[in-house]
Design an enzyme around this catalytic site. Sequence first.
Site, PDB file in Angstrom:
ATOM      1  N   ARG A 197     -42.374  25.572 -41.748  1.00 40.87           N
ATOM      2  CA  ARG A 197     -41.872  25.592 -42.869  1.00 40.87           C
ATOM      3  C   ARG A 197     -41.886  26.894 -43.748  1.00 40.87           C
ATOM      4  O   ARG A 197     -42.990  27.639 -43.626  1.00 40.87           O
ATOM      5  CB  ARG A 197     -42.344  24.389 -43.671  1.00 40.87           C
ATOM      6  CG  ARG A 197     -42.175  23.078 -43.119  1.00 40.87           C
ATOM      7  CD  ARG A 197     -42.845  22.046 -44.317  1.00 40.87           C
ATOM      8  NE  ARG A 197     -42.653  20.666 -43.586  1.00 40.87           N
ATOM      9  CZ  ARG A 197     -43.425  19.764 -42.831  1.00 40.87           C
ATOM     10  NH1 ARG A 197     -44.822  20.289 -42.441  1.00 40.87           N
ATOM     11  NH2 ARG A 197     -43.319  18.743 -42.310  1.00 40.87           N
ATOM     12  N   HIS A 289     -35.506  27.210 -42.708  1.00 41.63           N
ATOM     13  CA  HIS A 289     -35.365  25.736 -42.142  1.00 41.63           C
ATOM     14  C   HIS A 289     -34.530  25.674 -40.940  1.00 41.63           C
ATOM     15  O   HIS A 289     -34.684  24.820 -40.214  1.00 41.63           O
ATOM     16  CB  HIS A 289     -35.226  24.696 -43.005  1.00 41.63           C
ATOM     17  CG  HIS A 289     -36.211  23.832 -43.273  1.00 41.63           C
ATOM     18  ND1 HIS A 289     -37.578  23.746 -43.462  1.00 41.63           N
ATOM     19  CD2 HIS A 289     -35.813  22.270 -42.639  1.00 41.63           C
ATOM     20  CE1 HIS A 289     -38.143  22.457 -43.401  1.00 41.63           C
ATOM     21  NE2 HIS A 289     -37.070  21.656 -42.985  1.00 41.63           N
ATOM     22  N   ARG A 292     -36.669  26.537 -38.249  1.00 38.13           N
ATOM     23  CA  ARG A 292     -37.485  25.280 -37.766  1.00 38.13           C
ATOM     24  C   ARG A 292     -36.637  24.264 -37.144  1.00 38.13           C
ATOM     25  O   ARG A 292     -37.051  23.701 -36.218  1.00 38.13           O
ATOM     26  CB  ARG A 292     -38.076  24.647 -39.185  1.00 38.13           C
ATOM     27  CG  ARG A 292     -38.972  23.438 -38.895  1.00 38.13           C
ATOM     28  CD  ARG A 292     -39.673  23.155 -40.218  1.00 38.13           C
ATOM     29  NE  ARG A 292     -39.931  22.037 -40.198  1.00 38.13           N
ATOM     30  CZ  ARG A 292     -41.282  21.354 -39.955  1.00 38.13           C
ATOM     31  NH1 ARG A 292     -42.254  22.375 -39.103  1.00 38.13           N
ATOM     32  NH2 ARG A 292     -41.499  20.343 -40.000  1.00 38.13           N
ATOM     33  N   HIS A 315     -44.762  16.309 -38.359  1.00 36.40           N
ATOM     34  CA  HIS A 315     -44.544  14.921 -38.715  1.00 36.40           C
ATOM     35  C   HIS A 315     -45.319  13.979 -38.692  1.00 36.40           C
ATOM     36  O   HIS A 315     -45.959  13.903 -37.904  1.00 36.40           O
ATOM     37  CB  HIS A 315     -43.050  14.934 -37.910  1.00 36.40           C
ATOM     38  CG  HIS A 315     -41.961  15.753 -38.261  1.00 36.40           C
ATOM     39  ND1 HIS A 315     -40.696  15.651 -37.363  1.00 36.40           N
ATOM     40  CD2 HIS A 315     -41.645  16.549 -39.428  1.00 36.40           C
ATOM     41  CE1 HIS A 315     -39.950  16.569 -38.061  1.00 36.40           C
ATOM     42  NE2 HIS A 315     -40.413  16.885 -39.255  1.00 36.40           N
ATOM     43  N   TYR A 324     -33.608  15.055 -33.957  1.00 34.28           N
ATOM     44  CA  TYR A 324     -33.209  16.295 -33.170  1.00 34.28           C
ATOM     45  C   TYR A 324     -33.033  15.567 -31.731  1.00 34.28           C
ATOM     46  O   TYR A 324     -32.460  16.406 -30.962  1.00 34.28           O
ATOM     47  CB  TYR A 324     -34.835  17.152 -32.963  1.00 34.28           C
ATOM     48  CG  TYR A 324     -34.993  17.891 -34.464  1.00 34.28           C
ATOM     49  CD1 TYR A 324     -34.276  18.757 -35.005  1.00 34.28           C
ATOM     50  CD2 TYR A 324     -36.237  17.426 -34.838  1.00 34.28           C
ATOM     51  CE1 TYR A 324     -34.705  19.294 -36.066  1.00 34.28           C
ATOM     52  CE2 TYR A 324     -36.630  17.828 -35.991  1.00 34.28           C
ATOM     53  CZ  TYR A 324     -35.685  18.720 -36.760  1.00 34.28           C
ATOM     54  OH  TYR A 324     -36.110  19.455 -38.034  1.00 34.28           O
TER      55      TYR A 324
END
Length: 354
Positions: A197, A289, A292, A315, A324
């Site tokens: 991040r 992001h 990422r 996460h 994803y």
Amino acid sequence: METPNTDQPRSEAQPLIAEYERTLRTTRALSDATVRNYVADLAPFQQYLDGQSCPLGSDAKELRDFVRRNGETNVSREYRSLVRDYVAWLLERRAVESGRAAGNRGHSRASVHRMLASLRSFMRYLIERGLLPDAPLWRPRSTLMGRLTPKLERRLPDLVSVAEATRLVEAPSRSDDGENRLRDAALLELLYGCGLRVSEAANLDRENVSLEERTVRVWGKGAKERQTPLGAKAKNALKAYLNSENTPDDKRGPLFRNARGERLGARSIQRIVRNYAKRSGLREDVHPHTLRHSYATHLLNGGADLRIVQELLGHSTPSATQVYTHVSQQEARRVYLAAHPLAHAPAPEHQDSE
């Protein structure tokens, strides 16, 4: 999504809000920006209460009396009605004051979702202080709150292809900006090579990086610590940057610094990514992001296990990572349709008419 309006209205509730802000800073591991957003998102609720002739006040007395007006047994019902009407007001009637939707009436569902999360935190604080009665609605993982919260549209993450990501992270090596070239190369390699991040990259210190072990120690949301592996290119980029003449000799302090030797901020990192994306011929809305998201998707496309990707991203639950898999499945379908000889049905043969 609209950005929180950080201009807080002056009101009798200001000391109460200020005390809540101090509590957030001292008892929860939140960034300064997160605390500011939590507090700014209370402004609409104060405005809503004022419109109901129920100002928050310095001790929430008016709100306490309001939810108890029909007795303690009906407090949960009053809270439920309050939140339902507040959500409708946010979605349909409140004037948006900032962001791309400024001047419109009615906030986006994503903004309302965020404002309700901020409100839940604040109401829990008031309940724990004994200023408001408790109710199941305000408890963690409340199913009732889930039903009252507008459902978000499932948006796929913003991505760049492997070729585009490679072109972007290699852009500093083609740059004539000699002073920052090595720093920017190391920064972009970490953003894409470790899936960081922007706040995680900005907060990195020199001692968080181990070139020998090829790891980076990262503090994510809620001060959750994780270690991410360094790929060969990221290691080499960091080594070149740390050995450069423009890097301070001290082994501690901020990893990425600006021209004044201070910690490189999140906005500066965003600007660096946008500049190199533009130089690389990518679209202008590429941001940290994006890298990422692309990191996670490219890992899954390469056969990585979902649980491993979840851990690498930091996460807390698999659900945050599962979006994803959908992207990865879309990519698999695209490749299949483009490459497999039986993916498309043959055109029907024309039959001779009698």
